[in-house]
Design an enzyme around this catalytic site. Structure first.
Site, PDB file in Angstrom:
ATOM      1  N   ARG A  55       0.849  -1.205   0.000  1.00 23.62           N
ATOM      2  CA  ARG A  55       0.000   0.000   0.000  1.00 23.62           C
ATOM      3  C   ARG A  55       0.880   1.250   0.000  1.00 23.62           C
ATOM      4  O   ARG A  55       0.515   2.292  -0.517  1.00 23.62           O
ATOM      5  CB  ARG A  55      -0.934   0.016   1.222  1.00 23.62           C
ATOM      6  N   TYR A 109     -13.278  18.518 -18.313  1.00 20.01           N
ATOM      7  CA  TYR A 109     -13.883  17.192 -18.537  1.00 20.01           C
ATOM      8  C   TYR A 109     -15.137  17.023 -17.660  1.00 20.01           C
ATOM      9  O   TYR A 109     -15.140  17.404 -16.477  1.00 20.01           O
ATOM     10  CB  TYR A 109     -12.814  16.155 -18.183  1.00 20.01           C
ATOM     11  N   ASP A 182      -4.555  19.456 -15.026  1.00 17.78           N
ATOM     12  CA  ASP A 182      -4.774  18.157 -15.644  1.00 17.78           C
ATOM     13  C   ASP A 182      -4.179  18.253 -17.050  1.00 17.78           C
ATOM     14  O   ASP A 182      -4.717  18.955 -17.915  1.00 17.78           O
ATOM     15  CB  ASP A 182      -6.280  17.859 -15.691  1.00 17.78           C
ATOM     16  N   LYS A 207      -4.580   7.302 -21.077  1.00 17.17           N
ATOM     17  CA  LYS A 207      -4.617   7.950 -22.391  1.00 17.17           C
ATOM     18  C   LYS A 207      -3.253   7.900 -23.079  1.00 17.17           C
ATOM     19  O   LYS A 207      -2.701   6.838 -23.232  1.00 17.17           O
ATOM     20  CB  LYS A 207      -5.144   9.376 -22.239  1.00 17.17           C
TER      21      LYS A 207
HETATM   22  C1  LIG Z   1      -8.847  15.371 -19.384  1.00 20.18           C
HETATM   23  C2  LIG Z   1      -9.176  14.129 -18.650  1.00 20.18           C
HETATM   24  N1  LIG Z   1      -8.800  14.017 -17.360  1.00 20.18           N
HETATM   25  C3  LIG Z   1      -9.061  12.914 -16.627  1.00 20.18           C
HETATM   26  C4  LIG Z   1      -9.745  11.847 -17.183  1.00 20.18           C
HETATM   27  C5  LIG Z   1     -10.062  10.651 -16.344  1.00 20.18           C
HETATM   28  O1  LIG Z   1      -9.210   9.608 -16.612  1.00 20.18           O
HETATM   29  P1  LIG Z   1      -9.582   8.079 -16.224  1.00 20.18           P
HETATM   30  O2  LIG Z   1     -10.652   7.657 -17.171  1.00 20.18           O
HETATM   31  O3  LIG Z   1      -8.279   7.365 -16.368  1.00 20.18           O
HETATM   32  O4  LIG Z   1     -10.078   8.099 -14.825  1.00 20.18           O
HETATM   33  C6  LIG Z   1     -10.157  11.917 -18.528  1.00 20.18           C
HETATM   34  C7  LIG Z   1     -10.885  10.802 -19.131  1.00 20.18           C
HETATM   35  O5  LIG Z   1     -11.322  10.851 -20.255  1.00 20.18           O
HETATM   36  C8  LIG Z   1      -9.872  13.090 -19.265  1.00 20.18           C
HETATM   37  O6  LIG Z   1     -10.262  13.231 -20.540  1.00 20.18           O
END
Ligand SMILES: Cc1ncc(COP(=O)(O)O)c(C=O)c1O
Length: 391
Positions: A55, A109, A182, A207
């Site tokens: 962990r 998002y 992000d 991604k």
């Molecule tokens: C810009 C962005 N941030 C975060 C995420 C979330 O990622 P995850 O699906 O790996 O949780 C996504 C998912 O599409 C995204 O497009």
């Protein structure tokens, strides 16, 4: 030895001979043993580098964290079970010793909005949104809400807006807030938000970084200031990525710069082609000189590729005509993700921004005809050929 004893002990806990494996193996052990208790004590106390409980960290996950941290030039990283869990952890880090208030970019998002509105707000966190590309509006919102944290995407999902991260970071710092970026869409090939003043960078590893559509993961990369809290949260609540996913992610990251260069070059060609197609109303791509944020893009992405995401509005489109277009695609994969080696198409109104009321979606510029493409590594003429036969 009894057969029961042999079965659980023989073959395990062997020290490797002097040879070092050329790639990091998948360490699945949930705990680690030392010849002497004194050494385990030192590992627990942080005086000796090592592992004691998975962990806290596993060698496989730690290797991935080092790898991505190096790409972002960070002070340290925590890999988590998804991009969303990475965002949740980053927000917790930022708000641990600051005002429980988040100022988020309105272009963000859909699931991130859900995280803010449905999970954090009910816990007493004040949530406000601002047009992150409007510096005056950001300054006013910082003065009004005095947030502990500002949250934005380096390239926004799905309209590819680019906010002035460096200036937002400076304004946030001055008002006592941490900037979280992000950077899933931009990736470290385009931008390194920590160098621009962000305190924490988040990626969905799922991604571009892992890149093959076969693993779910996320990562938070921190500057020096936030690393102790990030590590404490990682150790205590255990959101960490398991070793199998860490292995797959690390394997993917090795070819990430190569893939991403190709994907960005392909995206540029696709965006140009779409812009000249009579069935297309508008193309959203950061290399477009008429992009709404062209000045910021020129400043922040000088000499860099402009990403592998391309969004576009179909002319006079309805949900039905978008569905019909997407159903005609033969090569491009209709799927709710991005960043894979193959080209993907997504309908934001139905997936990434499904939970927003139509009015709110339209206010954010996400119309019924908007389609988002994540461009892959195929030959560009094949991607364009598929779009052409489907349009
Ligand atoms: C810009 C962005 N941030 C975060 C995420 C979330 O990622 P995850 O699906 O790996 O949780 C996504 C998912 O599409 C995204 O497009």
């Amino acid at each position: 030895m009894n057969i029961h004893t042999k079965a659980v002990h023989v073959g395990d806990r062997k020290k490797l001979p002097t040879a070092v494996p050329s790639t990091v193996p998948i360490f699945t052990a949930s705990s680690f043993s030392y010849d002497e208790m004194a050494d385990l004590d030192k590992v627990f106390g942080g005086e000796l580098d090592g592992y004691c409980y998975s962990r806290y960290d596993t060698p496989t996950t730690h290797a991935l964290e080092e790898q991505v941290n190096a790409l972002e030039d960070g002070a340290g990283a925590l890999a988590t079970s998804s991009g969303m869990s990475a965002l949740q952890v980053a927000l917790q880090v930022a708000l641990t010793d600051r005002r429980r208030s988040v100022l988020a970019a309105s272009a963000i998002y859909g699931a991130t909005m859900r995280l803010l509105n449905s999970l954090l707000e009910p816990m007493g966190v004040d949530i406000n949104y601002v047009d992150i590309c409007d510096e005056e509006a950001v300054a006013a919102a910082l003065a009004e809400h005095k947030p502990g944290c500002v949250l934005m995407e380096s390239l926004s999902n799905p309209l590819l807006r680019v906010g002035p991260i460096d200036r937002i970071a400076a304004m946030a710092r001055e008002s006592g807030a941490v900037l979280i970026v992000d950077s899933t869409f931009a990736t470290p090939l385009l931008m390194q938000p920590l160098a621009l003043g962000a305190g924490l960078v988040v990626h969905s590893l799922t991604k571009f970084l892992a890149g093959h559509g076969d693993v779910l993961g996320g990562i938070v990369v921190s500057n020096e200031e936030h690393l102790p809290v990030l590590r404490a949260i990682g150790k205590t609540s255990g959101p960490g990525l398991g070793p199998f996913e860490a292995y797959l992610s690390m394997r993917g990251v090795k070819t990430f710069p190569l893939r991403m260069e190709r994907q960005c070059a392909n995206a540029c060609k696709v965006a140009q082609w779409l812009a000249s197609h009579p069935a297309v109303e508008r193309v959203y791509y950061p290399a477009d000189p008429k992009h709404d944020d062209a000045a910021t893009i020129t400043r922040l992405l000088a000499g860099k590729p402009h990403g592998a995401m391309v969004s576009f509005d179909l002319k006079d489109a309805t949900r039905d005509s978008v569905f019909a277009f997407m159903d005609r695609l033969k090569l491009i994969v209709r799927a709710t993700t991005l960043g894979d080696v193959h080209t993907l198409a997504l309908y934001p109104a139905m997936s990434s921004h499904r939970d927003l009321a139509p009015k709110q979606r339209h206010r954010l510029g996400i119309g019924d005809g908007l389609i988002r493409l994540s461009i892959g590594i195929e030959a560009p003429e094949d991607i364009i050929g598929d779009l052409e036969q489907a349009l």
